[in-house]
Motif scaffolding. Sequence first.
Motif, PDB file in Angstrom:
ATOM      1  N   ALA A 390       0.855  -1.185   0.000  1.00 15.12           N
ATOM      2  CA  ALA A 390       0.000   0.000   0.000  1.00 15.12           C
ATOM      3  C   ALA A 390       0.892   1.237   0.000  1.00 15.12           C
ATOM      4  CB  ALA A 390      -0.909  -0.007   1.226  1.00 15.12           C
ATOM      5  N   TRP A 391       0.452   2.283  -0.702  1.00 13.90           N
ATOM      6  CA  TRP A 391       1.301   3.469  -0.816  1.00 13.90           C
ATOM      7  C   TRP A 391       1.324   4.254   0.490  1.00 13.90           C
ATOM      8  CZ3 TRP A 391       5.167   4.634  -3.590  1.00 13.90           C
ATOM      9  CH2 TRP A 391       5.693   5.927  -3.549  1.00 13.90           C
ATOM     10  N   GLU A 392       2.548   4.632   0.924  1.00 14.56           N
ATOM     11  CA  GLU A 392       2.727   5.443   2.118  1.00 14.56           C
ATOM     12  C   GLU A 392       3.204   6.829   1.709  1.00 14.56           C
ATOM     13  OE1 GLU A 392       5.242   3.727   5.023  1.00 14.56           O
ATOM     14  OE2 GLU A 392       4.298   1.747   4.939  1.00 14.56           O
ATOM     15  N   GLU A 393       2.598   7.866   2.280  1.00 16.23           N
ATOM     16  CA  GLU A 393       2.938   9.233   1.907  1.00 16.23           C
ATOM     17  C   GLU A 393       4.051   9.836   2.757  1.00 16.23           C
ATOM     18  OE1 GLU A 393      -0.522  11.774   1.393  1.00 16.23           O
ATOM     19  OE2 GLU A 393      -1.775   9.978   1.302  1.00 16.23           O
ATOM     20  N   ASP A 394       4.522   9.137   3.780  1.00 18.64           N
ATOM     21  CA  ASP A 394       5.584   9.680   4.621  1.00 18.64           C
ATOM     22  C   ASP A 394       6.894   9.761   3.831  1.00 18.64           C
ATOM     23  OD1 ASP A 394       3.810   9.802   6.711  1.00 18.64           O
ATOM     24  OD2 ASP A 394       4.345   7.809   7.469  1.00 18.64           O
ATOM     25  N   ASP A 395       7.859  10.513   4.381  1.00 19.80           N
ATOM     26  CA  ASP A 395       9.150  10.692   3.722  1.00 19.80           C
ATOM     27  C   ASP A 395      10.097   9.570   4.142  1.00 19.80           C
ATOM     28  OD1 ASP A 395      11.384  11.582   2.438  1.00 19.80           O
ATOM     29  OD2 ASP A 395      11.317  13.616   3.231  1.00 19.80           O
ATOM     30  N   HIS A 396      10.544   8.775   3.167  1.00 17.76           N
ATOM     31  CA  HIS A 396      11.443   7.648   3.431  1.00 17.76           C
ATOM     32  C   HIS A 396      12.778   7.814   2.712  1.00 17.76           C
ATOM     33  CE1 HIS A 396       8.154   5.196   5.182  1.00 17.76           C
ATOM     34  NE2 HIS A 396       7.400   5.817   4.284  1.00 17.76           N
ATOM     35  N   ARG A 397      13.111   9.028   2.264  1.00 19.37           N
ATOM     36  CA  ARG A 397      14.244   9.195   1.348  1.00 19.37           C
ATOM     37  C   ARG A 397      15.603   9.237   2.034  1.00 19.37           C
ATOM     38  NH1 ARG A 397      12.208  14.453  -1.518  1.00 19.37           N
ATOM     39  NH2 ARG A 397      11.452  14.747   0.615  1.00 19.37           N
ATOM     40  N   GLY A 398      15.695   9.784   3.225  1.00 21.39           N
ATOM     41  CA  GLY A 398      16.987   9.941   3.880  1.00 21.39           C
ATOM     42  C   GLY A 398      17.730  11.156   3.352  1.00 21.39           C
ATOM     43  N   GLN A 399      18.495  11.801   4.224  1.00 19.51           N
ATOM     44  CA  GLN A 399      19.338  12.939   3.825  1.00 19.51           C
ATOM     45  C   GLN A 399      20.719  12.742   4.430  1.00 19.51           C
ATOM     46  OE1 GLN A 399      17.930  17.143   3.854  1.00 19.51           O
ATOM     47  NE2 GLN A 399      19.684  17.518   5.201  1.00 19.51           N
ATOM     48  N   PRO A 400      21.709  12.360   3.630  1.00 21.39           N
ATOM     49  CA  PRO A 400      23.029  12.048   4.181  1.00 21.39           C
ATOM     50  C   PRO A 400      23.911  13.264   4.420  1.00 21.39           C
ATOM     51  CG  PRO A 400      22.994  11.617   1.830  1.00 21.39           C
ATOM     52  CD  PRO A 400      21.600  12.026   2.201  1.00 21.39           C
ATOM     53  N   TRP A 401      23.516  14.448   3.979  1.00 18.49           N
ATOM     54  CA  TRP A 401      24.386  15.618   4.046  1.00 18.49           C
ATOM     55  C   TRP A 401      23.881  16.629   5.072  1.00 18.49           C
ATOM     56  CZ3 TRP A 401      21.500  19.907   2.949  1.00 18.49           C
ATOM     57  CH2 TRP A 401      20.371  19.737   2.141  1.00 18.49           C
ATOM     58  N   ALA A 741      28.230  18.930   3.387  1.00 19.06           N
ATOM     59  CA  ALA A 741      29.260  18.009   3.875  1.00 19.06           C
ATOM     60  C   ALA A 741      28.634  16.668   4.192  1.00 19.06           C
ATOM     61  CB  ALA A 741      29.953  18.577   5.111  1.00 19.06           C
ATOM     62  N   GLN A 742      29.414  15.613   3.969  1.00 22.63           N
ATOM     63  CA  GLN A 742      28.999  14.258   4.324  1.00 22.63           C
ATOM     64  C   GLN A 742      30.157  13.529   4.995  1.00 22.63           C
ATOM     65  OE1 GLN A 742      26.841  11.758   1.549  1.00 22.63           O
ATOM     66  NE2 GLN A 742      26.457  13.491   0.180  1.00 22.63           N
ATOM     67  N   ARG A 743      29.815  12.705   5.971  1.00 20.85           N
ATOM     68  CA  ARG A 743      30.737  11.714   6.532  1.00 20.85           C
ATOM     69  C   ARG A 743      30.296  10.358   5.997  1.00 20.85           C
ATOM     70  NH1 ARG A 743      33.572  12.266  11.328  1.00 20.85           N
ATOM     71  NH2 ARG A 743      32.708  10.275  12.024  1.00 20.85           N
ATOM     72  N   ILE A 744      31.228   9.625   5.397  1.00 22.03           N
ATOM     73  CA  ILE A 744      30.872   8.396   4.690  1.00 22.03           C
ATOM     74  C   ILE A 744      31.838   7.286   5.100  1.00 22.03           C
ATOM     75  CG2 ILE A 744      30.502   7.328   2.438  1.00 22.03           C
ATOM     76  CD1 ILE A 744      30.241  10.175   1.271  1.00 22.03           C
ATOM     77  N   PRO A 751      29.535   2.627  -0.132  1.00 21.29           N
ATOM     78  CA  PRO A 751      29.580   3.690   0.875  1.00 21.29           C
ATOM     79  C   PRO A 751      28.351   3.668   1.775  1.00 21.29           C
ATOM     80  CG  PRO A 751      28.904   4.589  -1.237  1.00 21.29           C
ATOM     81  CD  PRO A 751      29.228   3.148  -1.478  1.00 21.29           C
ATOM     82  N   VAL A 752      28.560   4.016   3.042  1.00 21.50           N
ATOM     83  CA  VAL A 752      27.479   4.066   4.021  1.00 21.50           C
ATOM     84  C   VAL A 752      27.511   5.439   4.684  1.00 21.50           C
ATOM     85  CG1 VAL A 752      26.510   3.065   6.116  1.00 21.50           C
ATOM     86  CG2 VAL A 752      27.674   1.588   4.445  1.00 21.50           C
ATOM     87  N   PRO A 753      26.435   6.224   4.587  1.00 16.82           N
ATOM     88  CA  PRO A 753      26.446   7.537   5.239  1.00 16.82           C
ATOM     89  C   PRO A 753      26.533   7.402   6.751  1.00 16.82           C
ATOM     90  CG  PRO A 753      24.259   7.029   4.367  1.00 16.82           C
ATOM     91  CD  PRO A 753      25.173   5.961   3.872  1.00 16.82           C
ATOM     92  N   VAL A 754      27.351   8.272   7.361  1.00 14.52           N
ATOM     93  CA  VAL A 754      27.535   8.286   8.811  1.00 14.52           C
ATOM     94  C   VAL A 754      26.845   9.529   9.353  1.00 14.52           C
ATOM     95  CG1 VAL A 754      29.201   8.366  10.701  1.00 14.52           C
ATOM     96  CG2 VAL A 754      29.729   7.070   8.613  1.00 14.52           C
ATOM     97  N   ALA A 755      26.007   9.350  10.330  1.00 16.77           N
ATOM     98  CA  ALA A 755      25.239  10.463  10.874  1.00 16.77           C
ATOM     99  C   ALA A 755      26.153  11.495  11.512  1.00 16.77           C
ATOM    100  CB  ALA A 755      24.223   9.951  11.895  1.00 16.77           C
ATOM    101  N   PHE A 756      25.765  12.757  11.410  1.00 20.10           N
ATOM    102  CA  PHE A 756      26.495  13.828  12.067  1.00 20.10           C
ATOM    103  C   PHE A 756      26.059  13.934  13.521  1.00 20.10           C
ATOM    104  CE2 PHE A 756      27.319  14.912   7.710  1.00 20.10           C
ATOM    105  CZ  PHE A 756      28.559  15.504   7.735  1.00 20.10           C
TER     106      PHE A 756
END
Length: 756
Positions: A390-401, A741-744, A751-756
């Motif tokens: 079923a379609w979900e309208e929430d944001d699932h995209r992620g922001q690595p920067w 900026a990104q920590r990776i 590559p795996v994004p590392v949270a700030f």
Amino acid sequence: MSLTKIGSEQWDFVDATGEESRLPEAGAPAVSFPTRWRVFGPLEVQLHTTPERLADAEIATAAVKGHTTIPDTLEIGDKTLEAQDVDLDGDTLDLGKDFGGYDTVFFQNGTGREGQQAYAFAELELDEETEVTFGAGADFWMQWWIDGTPVCDTLAEGNGAHPPSRTDHVFSHRLSAGKHLLGVWLISGQASWVLKAGVLTERDLALASVTFSDRWQFLPDLGEIRPPRRDASSAGASSLEWDHTMAIATDRCLGDETIECEFQMGPEGNFGVILGAQDNGHYYTVQAPRWGQLWRARGFWIAICKADGSGYLRILNMQLMPNVVCHRNAWLRLKVERRGNHIQAWVDGVKGPSVTDETYGPGYPGLTGFAKYIVRDLKIDGQPAAAGPAWEEDDHRGQPWTRPVPDTSQGDFQDSAQLLKLSDNKILMLVPICRKDSDPLDSRENAGIHRILSRDGGHTWSPEGESTERILGMCYTVGPGRIRAVDGGGEPFALNYRDSADEGRSWSEPVAAKLLGDWERDILQEGTWNGVLGSSVLNDGTLLAVIVHVHKEREKMIPHKGAGTWGTEIAQPYCTLSTDQGRSWSEPVPMDNAALNDGDRPDSPCAGFSETSVAQLPAGPAPNGAEGRIVALARPFHSPFMWQTHSDDGGKSWRMCCYAPFSGSGAPQLVATRSGYLVSIKRGPAVSLHISTDGGVNWDEGTIIDYPASFNGSMIEVEPDVILVAYPESMGEIRPSYIRAQRIRITPEGPVPVAF
């Protein structure tokens, strides 16, 4: 986020909304636009800044207002300009072609082309009094008069949109029966010197009203779909919008499907279709990337990617497409089929990449991309899935920067930064910050260098004030709190260095470095240009600089030479070393063993290099005998692939240049991590990252880690196998424009994004 009805369909536009717009019937304009123009120019004086253009507006107005008919000569100050009659090509006046001398030379400073002036006049005759609506666009500044009355002026903010079109700026004027004199002052941009103009119809006006829109536009009369596009002029001379756009058809969940459409792209950006979307962060996409490098390379690529909710697109397969044209205004046909777990793509009938992947089953189709693109004749055919999410309208995209410098009080354009590791956790970012409401070119040349410091390995940042000097060139740490900046270039070529003992607050006067050995034989030749377009610190502290040697005079031999004249740039790579921290530099050696047989005397080196990234692998055991190997990846001139070479003797000699398996540009960066992973980040596609785990012998397919297609960033390793990368959101065409900026974390799996 909410769902929107478009006709009988239901769409999720994620960050935007959408609407269906009907256009008036096509009709004839109120009057025919003149096709013959009398042109005067180019003037000797070039105008590079807004104050210069505004100051000369009075001169331009006086020159135009002094005429009621098309003049035979034009007086500008104490100069008399002769006329040249030119016919429009459709709606286009291309002064670059008409005047010549506007060839696209990569190493020519942009100021050499920007700011050229010309005037153009034409007569318009009416049988009766009429309200006439004109439209015009120029690369990049213009001012219009009708019978000496000013009617349109873009001198302060520029055209906004690029490439220009005749619906960029609209102005109306009520004209009496009889003849009227049209006059326009045209000032060139960096990319071209073009005017597009005409008399607009009601349909043209309707299209102009949706050209810049904050919502998706569905235009059934044209069969077109257009993503949101920010109004350039209101954004402060912005011509590009790098934001990612998505439109997902949520009224159909498909298993097997076929998606077909035609698409047209702007000069930079990506366009693609979505398949198997589980939500707005998990899906497959087939994308056509475009960046400036590819036009002169005649390279067209297609990539099949997977979004996994991290904010990254994992490239599953990317292929250089044969027999697909690279005209920027071309309409191309994309076809994508998904049958079970298999995806296959075609462009203009040419079979492209395919993948087999089990990650996502039935899902929702859609459109995606960034920057400017237009889609038409979209057809989505498929079998509705018996069972699907079923379609979900929430944001699932992620922001690595993140944005290390969110404050714009010092200026609204943060340019390319340099990262320096002062100690284990202390990192200095030197950021040029340009004042608000300034021209990108002018502001970049006069930007203040701001010191941004992190004391926790790049997690958090704080401003530490502005440097007392504008420092250019390569910066290295040469001791606790000490930084050395080495600058190379100029005519005549020279290498200089200067020091800071207080972490970049203040700097010593420049000192000329010694050039050891014979530099005249290969480098310091008449009619050539030399610049340092890459550098690295080797494991033993030796400094390595890449000098690109350009034969300027050879380029002038070809009439009408431009970016499309494949293979004409001659830019050769040489390596020079400094074992005394930049005080002296060794005799340059070619970074290419251009010999037919290994061991023969090589020919002159490969002539297709530009910005070159260099990194040395650790000294310990490495695959393929690559311990301590120095690897170089270069932005190419006309090759559709990057150039790769390496040295196994500390930079004294180099292997034959070979193709890397991918392309890239935008000042690429290369780092060798402590575990021996090579990491390349560059422009194209979008901001993309590639990893090699065997010393550069093989590379992964790559990962799109962000969308702003400028890159021109900086990268360092901040802890074992964790890199920090910083890059500008634009080159000044978007305001405000920040550093991201990104920590990776670098792993063999990607590559795996590392949270700030």
